[in-house]
Write a protein that holds these residues in place. Structure first.
Motif, PDB file in Angstrom:
ATOM      1  N   TYR A  94      -4.070 -16.027 -37.625  1.00 36.71           N
ATOM      2  CA  TYR A  94      -3.665 -15.646 -38.979  1.00 36.71           C
ATOM      3  C   TYR A  94      -2.926 -14.303 -38.995  1.00 36.71           C
ATOM      4  CZ  TYR A  94      -4.031 -14.680 -43.952  1.00 36.71           C
ATOM      5  OH  TYR A  94      -3.740 -14.372 -45.244  1.00 36.71           O
ATOM      6  N   GLU A  95      -3.398 -13.350 -38.184  1.00 37.02           N
ATOM      7  CA  GLU A  95      -2.757 -12.023 -38.109  1.00 37.02           C
ATOM      8  C   GLU A  95      -1.286 -12.159 -37.712  1.00 37.02           C
ATOM      9  OE1 GLU A  95      -4.123  -9.026 -38.892  1.00 37.02           O
ATOM     10  OE2 GLU A  95      -5.678 -10.363 -39.653  1.00 37.02           O
ATOM     11  N   ALA A  96      -1.028 -13.058 -36.795  1.00 33.10           N
ATOM     12  CA  ALA A  96       0.336 -13.238 -36.290  1.00 33.10           C
ATOM     13  C   ALA A  96       1.210 -13.968 -37.302  1.00 33.10           C
ATOM     14  CB  ALA A  96       0.302 -14.018 -34.977  1.00 33.10           C
ATOM     15  N   LEU A  97       0.567 -14.680 -38.209  1.00 32.50           N
ATOM     16  CA  LEU A  97       1.295 -15.533 -39.149  1.00 32.50           C
ATOM     17  C   LEU A  97       1.679 -14.786 -40.425  1.00 32.50           C
ATOM     18  CD1 LEU A  97       2.041 -18.473 -38.961  1.00 32.50           C
ATOM     19  CD2 LEU A  97      -0.098 -19.052 -40.127  1.00 32.50           C
ATOM     20  N   MET A  98       1.023 -13.664 -40.687  1.00 31.25           N
ATOM     21  CA  MET A  98       1.248 -12.949 -41.949  1.00 31.25           C
ATOM     22  C   MET A  98       2.513 -12.116 -41.912  1.00 31.25           C
ATOM     23  SD  MET A  98      -2.155 -11.598 -43.757  1.00 31.25           S
ATOM     24  CE  MET A  98      -2.278 -10.251 -42.635  1.00 31.25           C
ATOM     25  N   TYR A  99       3.218 -12.124 -43.033  1.00 29.65           N
ATOM     26  CA  TYR A  99       4.382 -11.262 -43.214  1.00 29.65           C
ATOM     27  C   TYR A  99       4.163 -10.486 -44.511  1.00 29.65           C
ATOM     28  CZ  TYR A  99       6.643 -14.405 -39.886  1.00 29.65           C
ATOM     29  OH  TYR A  99       6.943 -15.143 -38.785  1.00 29.65           O
ATOM     30  N   PRO A 100       4.640  -9.243 -44.592  1.00 34.74           N
ATOM     31  CA  PRO A 100       4.473  -8.492 -45.841  1.00 34.74           C
ATOM     32  C   PRO A 100       5.056  -9.270 -47.025  1.00 34.74           C
ATOM     33  CG  PRO A 100       5.354  -7.085 -44.102  1.00 34.74           C
ATOM     34  CD  PRO A 100       5.353  -8.483 -43.561  1.00 34.74           C
ATOM     35  N   GLY A 101       4.285  -9.423 -48.093  1.00 33.72           N
ATOM     36  CA  GLY A 101       4.767 -10.077 -49.315  1.00 33.72           C
ATOM     37  C   GLY A 101       4.850 -11.583 -49.239  1.00 33.72           C
ATOM     38  N   ASP A 102       4.279 -12.183 -48.202  1.00 35.89           N
ATOM     39  CA  ASP A 102       4.412 -13.646 -48.074  1.00 35.89           C
ATOM     40  C   ASP A 102       3.422 -14.380 -48.980  1.00 35.89           C
ATOM     41  OD1 ASP A 102       1.957 -13.793 -46.823  1.00 35.89           O
ATOM     42  OD2 ASP A 102       2.719 -14.466 -44.888  1.00 35.89           O
ATOM     43  N   ILE A 103       3.473 -15.699 -48.918  1.00 33.80           N
ATOM     44  CA  ILE A 103       2.687 -16.561 -49.806  1.00 33.80           C
ATOM     45  C   ILE A 103       1.189 -16.249 -49.726  1.00 33.80           C
ATOM     46  CG2 ILE A 103       2.543 -18.441 -48.096  1.00 33.80           C
ATOM     47  CD1 ILE A 103       3.109 -20.419 -50.426  1.00 33.80           C
ATOM     48  N   ASP A 104       0.672 -15.921 -48.523  1.00 32.93           N
ATOM     49  CA  ASP A 104      -0.754 -15.603 -48.369  1.00 32.93           C
ATOM     50  C   ASP A 104      -1.082 -14.226 -48.932  1.00 32.93           C
ATOM     51  OD1 ASP A 104      -2.082 -17.799 -47.184  1.00 32.93           O
ATOM     52  OD2 ASP A 104      -1.010 -17.407 -45.318  1.00 32.93           O
ATOM     53  N   VAL A 105      -0.234 -13.263 -48.632  1.00 30.67           N
ATOM     54  CA  VAL A 105      -0.478 -11.892 -49.104  1.00 30.67           C
ATOM     55  C   VAL A 105      -0.424 -11.855 -50.630  1.00 30.67           C
ATOM     56  CG1 VAL A 105       0.414  -9.528 -49.044  1.00 30.67           C
ATOM     57  CG2 VAL A 105       0.377 -10.916 -46.955  1.00 30.67           C
ATOM     58  N   ARG A 106       0.494 -12.638 -51.228  1.00 30.13           N
ATOM     59  CA  ARG A 106       0.565 -12.704 -52.698  1.00 30.13           C
ATOM     60  C   ARG A 106      -0.725 -13.251 -53.275  1.00 30.13           C
ATOM     61  NH1 ARG A 106       6.365 -15.381 -54.207  1.00 30.13           N
ATOM     62  NH2 ARG A 106       7.608 -14.091 -52.837  1.00 30.13           N
ATOM     63  N   GLN A 107      -1.275 -14.308 -52.607  1.00 31.86           N
ATOM     64  CA  GLN A 107      -2.528 -14.882 -53.111  1.00 31.86           C
ATOM     65  C   GLN A 107      -3.655 -13.876 -53.041  1.00 31.86           C
ATOM     66  OE1 GLN A 107      -2.826 -18.394 -50.758  1.00 31.86           O
ATOM     67  NE2 GLN A 107      -1.556 -19.562 -52.170  1.00 31.86           N
ATOM     68  N   GLU A 108      -3.706 -13.126 -51.924  1.00 32.90           N
ATOM     69  CA  GLU A 108      -4.758 -12.119 -51.768  1.00 32.90           C
ATOM     70  C   GLU A 108      -4.663 -11.060 -52.855  1.00 32.90           C
ATOM     71  OE1 GLU A 108      -4.367 -10.705 -47.772  1.00 32.90           O
ATOM     72  OE2 GLU A 108      -4.974 -12.650 -46.971  1.00 32.90           O
ATOM     73  N   SER A 109      -3.432 -10.607 -53.164  1.00 32.31           N
ATOM     74  CA  SER A 109      -3.335  -9.567 -54.200  1.00 32.31           C
ATOM     75  C   SER A 109      -3.625 -10.143 -55.573  1.00 32.31           C
ATOM     76  CB  SER A 109      -1.990  -8.836 -54.154  1.00 32.31           C
ATOM     77  OG  SER A 109      -0.973  -9.669 -53.730  1.00 32.31           O
ATOM     78  N   ALA A 110      -3.349 -11.433 -55.787  1.00 32.83           N
ATOM     79  CA  ALA A 110      -3.679 -12.057 -57.074  1.00 32.83           C
ATOM     80  C   ALA A 110      -5.198 -12.096 -57.249  1.00 32.83           C
ATOM     81  CB  ALA A 110      -3.083 -13.452 -57.154  1.00 32.83           C
ATOM     82  N   VAL A 111      -5.913 -12.444 -56.192  1.00 32.47           N
ATOM     83  CA  VAL A 111      -7.379 -12.494 -56.255  1.00 32.47           C
ATOM     84  C   VAL A 111      -7.943 -11.092 -56.482  1.00 32.47           C
ATOM     85  CG1 VAL A 111      -9.475 -12.981 -54.919  1.00 32.47           C
ATOM     86  CG2 VAL A 111      -7.571 -14.580 -54.839  1.00 32.47           C
ATOM     87  N   ALA A 112      -7.384 -10.103 -55.756  1.00 33.48           N
ATOM     88  CA  ALA A 112      -7.861  -8.727 -55.890  1.00 33.48           C
ATOM     89  C   ALA A 112      -7.666  -8.193 -57.304  1.00 33.48           C
ATOM     90  CB  ALA A 112      -7.140  -7.830 -54.885  1.00 33.48           C
ATOM     91  N   ALA A 113      -6.611  -8.685 -57.981  1.00 31.85           N
ATOM     92  CA  ALA A 113      -6.314  -8.195 -59.336  1.00 31.85           C
ATOM     93  C   ALA A 113      -7.211  -8.832 -60.392  1.00 31.85           C
ATOM     94  CB  ALA A 113      -4.842  -8.466 -59.660  1.00 31.85           C
TER      95      ALA A 113
END
Ligand SMILES: Nc1ncnc2c1ncn2[C@@H]1O[C@H](COP(=O)(O)OP(=O)(O)OP(=O)(O)O)[C@@H](O)[C@H]1O
Ligand SMILES: [Mg+2]
Length: 130
Positions: free
Chosen positions: A110-129
């Motif tokens: 997963y670490e290798a698959l993540m890019y700043p602002g990508d579909i997963d990171v957006r979901q994480e920030s949506a949950v955090a909000a």
């Protein structure tokens, strides 16, 4: 779990699908030229000496490696962007992926698959909000 989406599309649809994928936060992908045919076996053309069959038609193949919870949304996005309703719109194949390695850092999975602002990171920030 990680999956690979392999989409075979019409060449002229590449800009539409690239933009639609960017919109939903798909960052990493690759594209290659392929030739092939589906169930019609190609197309018949009429030349000066009569009809002939072209059985290997040019298409583009898009490969995307992504988390499996993003697969359905990505498939819907591709279908909407490239579909015309006519024969030859293409195919999408989904495969399991064993491992992902970012060569520069040695990160895996997963670490290798993540890019700043990508579909997963957006979901994480949506949950955090929430
Ligand atoms: N079973 C398959 N395996 C691998 N590649 C395929 C397969 N079927 C289609 N393709 C690839 O997808 C491209 C587009 O296929 P196409 O959209 O014509 O599929 P189809 O099954 O014939 O559907 P349609 O009836 O809508 O034409 C082909 O040119 C080929 O590159
Ligand atoms: Mg076909």
């Amino acid at each position: 779990m990680t999956k690979k989406i392999e989409a075979i599309i019409r060449e002229e649809k590449i800009d539409d699908v690239k933009n639609a994928l960017k919109e939903i936060g798909i960052v990493g992908l690759n594209v290659s030229k392929v030739r092939g045919h589906g169930r019609q076996g190609g197309i018949s053309l009429v030349g000066r000496s009569g009809p002939y069959q072209v059985d290997m038609l040019p298409r583009l193949q898009i490969n995307i490696i992504l988390s499996d919870h993003n697969v359905d949304k990505t498939i819907d996005t591709i279908c909407t962007a490239v579909g015309t309703g006519s024969i030859g719109d293409g195919m999408i194949f989904v495969f399991p992926v064993e491992e992902v390695i970012r060569i520069r850092t040695g990160e895996r999975g997963y670490e290798a698959l993540m890019y700043p602002g990508d579909i997963d990171v957006r979901q994480e920030s949506a949950v955090a909000a929430d």
